[in-house]
Design a protein around this motif. Structure first.
Motif, PDB file in Angstrom:
ATOM      1  N   VAL A 134       0.847  -1.196   0.000  1.00 31.96           N
ATOM      2  CA  VAL A 134       0.000   0.000   0.000  1.00 31.96           C
ATOM      3  C   VAL A 134       0.882   1.245   0.000  1.00 31.96           C
ATOM      4  CG1 VAL A 134      -1.767   1.303   1.244  1.00 31.96           C
ATOM      5  CG2 VAL A 134      -1.837  -1.204   1.235  1.00 31.96           C
ATOM      6  N   ARG A 135       0.545   2.176  -0.860  1.00 27.88           N
ATOM      7  CA  ARG A 135       1.262   3.454  -0.909  1.00 27.88           C
ATOM      8  C   ARG A 135       0.263   4.584  -0.753  1.00 27.88           C
ATOM      9  NH1 ARG A 135       4.153   6.315  -6.114  1.00 27.88           N
ATOM     10  NH2 ARG A 135       5.088   8.064  -4.985  1.00 27.88           N
ATOM     11  N   VAL A 136       0.548   5.494   0.189  1.00 21.52           N
ATOM     12  CA  VAL A 136      -0.302   6.654   0.435  1.00 21.52           C
ATOM     13  C   VAL A 136       0.542   7.917   0.284  1.00 21.52           C
ATOM     14  CG1 VAL A 136      -1.778   7.873   2.084  1.00 21.52           C
ATOM     15  CG2 VAL A 136      -1.761   5.361   2.042  1.00 21.52           C
ATOM     16  N   GLN A 137       0.060   8.839  -0.535  1.00 21.31           N
ATOM     17  CA  GLN A 137       0.799  10.081  -0.755  1.00 21.31           C
ATOM     18  C   GLN A 137      -0.164  11.265  -0.755  1.00 21.31           C
ATOM     19  OE1 GLN A 137       3.196  10.105  -4.278  1.00 21.31           O
ATOM     20  NE2 GLN A 137       4.012  12.160  -3.919  1.00 21.31           N
ATOM     21  N   LEU A 138       0.256  12.338  -0.128  1.00 19.51           N
ATOM     22  CA  LEU A 138      -0.529  13.563  -0.129  1.00 19.51           C
ATOM     23  C   LEU A 138      -0.248  14.313  -1.424  1.00 19.51           C
ATOM     24  CD1 LEU A 138      -2.414  15.320   1.686  1.00 19.51           C
ATOM     25  CD2 LEU A 138      -0.371  16.526   2.425  1.00 19.51           C
ATOM     26  N   VAL A 139      -1.287  14.535  -2.228  1.00 16.88           N
ATOM     27  CA  VAL A 139      -1.118  15.134  -3.549  1.00 16.88           C
ATOM     28  C   VAL A 139      -1.079  16.654  -3.485  1.00 16.88           C
ATOM     29  CG1 VAL A 139      -2.106  15.312  -5.867  1.00 16.88           C
ATOM     30  CG2 VAL A 139      -2.226  13.151  -4.627  1.00 16.88           C
ATOM     31  N   ASN A 140      -1.870  17.243  -2.603  1.00 14.64           N
ATOM     32  CA  ASN A 140      -2.013  18.700  -2.580  1.00 14.64           C
ATOM     33  C   ASN A 140      -1.029  19.378  -1.620  1.00 14.64           C
ATOM     34  OD1 ASN A 140      -3.522  17.518  -0.386  1.00 14.64           O
ATOM     35  ND2 ASN A 140      -4.384  19.535   0.015  1.00 14.64           N
ATOM     36  N   PHE A 141       0.166  18.812  -1.468  1.00 14.70           N
ATOM     37  CA  PHE A 141       1.156  19.373  -0.547  1.00 14.70           C
ATOM     38  C   PHE A 141       1.822  20.572  -1.221  1.00 14.70           C
ATOM     39  CE2 PHE A 141       5.054  18.243   2.312  1.00 14.70           C
ATOM     40  CZ  PHE A 141       4.839  19.411   3.027  1.00 14.70           C
ATOM     41  N   ALA A 142       1.517  21.756  -0.711  1.00 16.32           N
ATOM     42  CA  ALA A 142       2.110  22.982  -1.237  1.00 16.32           C
ATOM     43  C   ALA A 142       2.250  23.984  -0.099  1.00 16.32           C
ATOM     44  CB  ALA A 142       1.243  23.575  -2.354  1.00 16.32           C
ATOM     45  N   VAL A 143       3.237  24.862  -0.213  1.00 15.63           N
ATOM     46  CA  VAL A 143       3.459  25.912   0.784  1.00 15.63           C
ATOM     47  C   VAL A 143       3.557  27.260   0.073  1.00 15.63           C
ATOM     48  CG1 VAL A 143       4.618  24.389   2.428  1.00 15.63           C
ATOM     49  CG2 VAL A 143       5.970  25.589   0.714  1.00 15.63           C
ATOM     50  N   ASN A 144       3.285  28.316   0.829  1.00 14.92           N
ATOM     51  CA  ASN A 144       3.320  29.673   0.290  1.00 14.92           C
ATOM     52  C   ASN A 144       4.430  30.466   0.966  1.00 14.92           C
ATOM     53  OD1 ASN A 144       0.500  29.643  -1.192  1.00 14.92           O
ATOM     54  ND2 ASN A 144       0.158  28.804   0.850  1.00 14.92           N
ATOM     55  N   VAL A 145       5.244  31.152   0.162  1.00 14.22           N
ATOM     56  CA  VAL A 145       6.317  31.993   0.695  1.00 14.22           C
ATOM     57  C   VAL A 145       6.123  33.400   0.135  1.00 14.22           C
ATOM     58  CG1 VAL A 145       8.788  32.292   1.000  1.00 14.22           C
ATOM     59  CG2 VAL A 145       7.854  29.997   0.681  1.00 14.22           C
ATOM     60  N   ILE A 146       5.907  34.366   1.016  1.00 18.14           N
ATOM     61  CA  ILE A 146       5.634  35.735   0.586  1.00 18.14           C
ATOM     62  C   ILE A 146       6.485  36.712   1.408  1.00 18.14           C
ATOM     63  CG2 ILE A 146       3.273  35.262  -0.165  1.00 18.14           C
ATOM     64  CD1 ILE A 146       2.255  36.301   2.491  1.00 18.14           C
ATOM     65  N   GLY A 147       6.477  37.958   0.987  1.00 17.45           N
ATOM     66  CA  GLY A 147       7.245  38.977   1.700  1.00 17.45           C
ATOM     67  C   GLY A 147       8.567  39.243   1.022  1.00 17.45           C
ATOM     68  N   GLU A 148       9.591  39.479   1.826  1.00 18.31           N
ATOM     69  CA  GLU A 148      10.900  39.891   1.315  1.00 18.31           C
ATOM     70  C   GLU A 148      11.752  38.692   0.873  1.00 18.31           C
ATOM     71  OE1 GLU A 148      12.192  42.699   0.498  1.00 18.31           O
ATOM     72  OE2 GLU A 148      10.509  43.935   1.130  1.00 18.31           O
ATOM     73  N   VAL A 149      11.285  38.040  -0.190  1.00 20.52           N
ATOM     74  CA  VAL A 149      12.071  37.002  -0.861  1.00 20.52           C
ATOM     75  C   VAL A 149      12.158  37.372  -2.340  1.00 20.52           C
ATOM     76  CG1 VAL A 149      11.553  35.109   0.719  1.00 20.52           C
ATOM     77  CG2 VAL A 149       9.980  35.609  -1.153  1.00 20.52           C
ATOM     78  N   LYS A 150      13.103  36.771  -3.034  1.00 18.35           N
ATOM     79  CA  LYS A 150      13.346  37.157  -4.426  1.00 18.35           C
ATOM     80  C   LYS A 150      12.258  36.654  -5.373  1.00 18.35           C
ATOM     81  CE  LYS A 150      18.335  37.302  -3.630  1.00 18.35           C
ATOM     82  NZ  LYS A 150      19.657  36.686  -3.903  1.00 18.35           N
ATOM     83  N   ASN A 151      11.684  35.482  -5.070  1.00 18.82           N
ATOM     84  CA  ASN A 151      10.652  34.921  -5.949  1.00 18.82           C
ATOM     85  C   ASN A 151       9.477  34.400  -5.114  1.00 18.82           C
ATOM     86  OD1 ASN A 151      12.251  35.135  -8.471  1.00 18.82           O
ATOM     87  ND2 ASN A 151      13.542  33.595  -7.479  1.00 18.82           N
TER      88      ASN A 151
END
Length: 264
Positions: A134-151
């Motif tokens: 059995v293999r279980v994986q989270l598909v909607n894994f995403a993070v948000n980085v905002i503010g004083e970063v280059k991208n």
């Protein structure tokens, strides 16, 4: 007096520069010797609205077919024999924290890690199938980085673990105006949003329970004093320029009227 005034002005200028300067060094308090920090497994905890990819296989494919989505018939050409394959099952966790798996039924998955759900499914399927995989994986894994970063942006995570340093690296690192000791982590858990402040100048972040991120975490890098002062300066200059432009326009209109009346 001129010399004294010049010296005082220079001293004030240097003082202003030193007070607005901020450290750009990460982990500046870390010991030069080899430092050891506990590593967390950081298994993701499943929450409502998560999208899970689950595949069930075994040495005998027919034995586990009932635990997957209905088969899809695929044909590579008109003359080849149609082969039957089983699609990877994808489930959306409902608001009550359940998914509905074929031949198993509704299963509570909210609050479980992907590893715990894997073990639970293996235990259930092992009642009818020998050595299921059995293999279980989270598909909607995403993070948000905002503010004083280059991208700044939203970044999809392909594996099941990402640290705050990984996320910052994906965003191109902090700009020189990013406040290293002003990292805010916004996390939603159990229907509530919590905010945690982290300090990249300190090595303590490596032992923080928030070093590893979870799905939909927001990492916000605050601007430092230089950026804030520059922003205020630019806004004030823009306001002054707008006022000056308005006054000049009004004076021009009045002058034109006076000239027209005088000519008449």
């Amino acid at each position: 007096m001129v010399r004294i005034g010049f010296i005082l002005a220079f001293a004030l200028l240097m003082s202003a520069c030193s007070t607005s300067r901020s450290s750009l060094t990460y982990f500046e308090d870390i010991d030069s010797r080899i430092a050891q920090f506990e590593t967390d497994t950081a298994d993701l905890v499943i929450a409502p609205h998560d999208e899970l990819m689950i595949s069930v296989t075994s040495f005998v494919p027919e034995a586990t077919a009932q635990y997957n989505l209905p088969p899809t018939n695929l044909s590579t050409s008109e003359n080849t024999q149609i082969s039957t394959t089983y699609a990877i099952s994808t489930y959306i966790v409902n608001t009550q924290g359940y998914i509905d798996i074929p031949s198993i039924g509704p299963l509570k998955v909210e609050g479980l890690t992907t590893s715990q759900l894997t073990d639970s499914l293996i235990s259930i399927i092992s009642r009818t199938v020998v050595d299921p995989n059995v293999r279980v994986q989270l598909v909607n894994f995403a993070v948000n980085v905002i503010g004083e970063v280059k991208n700044p942006g939203r970044f999809k995570v392909n594996n099941q673990r990402i640290s705050i340093l990984d996320a910052i690296a994906m965003a191109g690192d902090l700009t020189e105006y990013g406040k290293r000791d002003g990292i805010l982590l916004i996390r939603e858990s159990d229907g509530k949003r919590t905010v945690h402040k982290l300090n990249l100048n300190s090595a303590d972040i490596l032992d923080s329970p928030y070093f590893y991120l979870r799905q939909n975490d927001v990492v916000y890098i605050e601007p430092n004093k230089i950026r804030k002062d520059n922003s205020k300066y630019n806004q004030n200059n823009a306001y002054k320029l707008s006022v000056t432009s308005t006054v000049v326009s009004a004076v021009s209109v009045i002058a034109s009227l006076v000239i027209a009346l005088t000519v008449k």
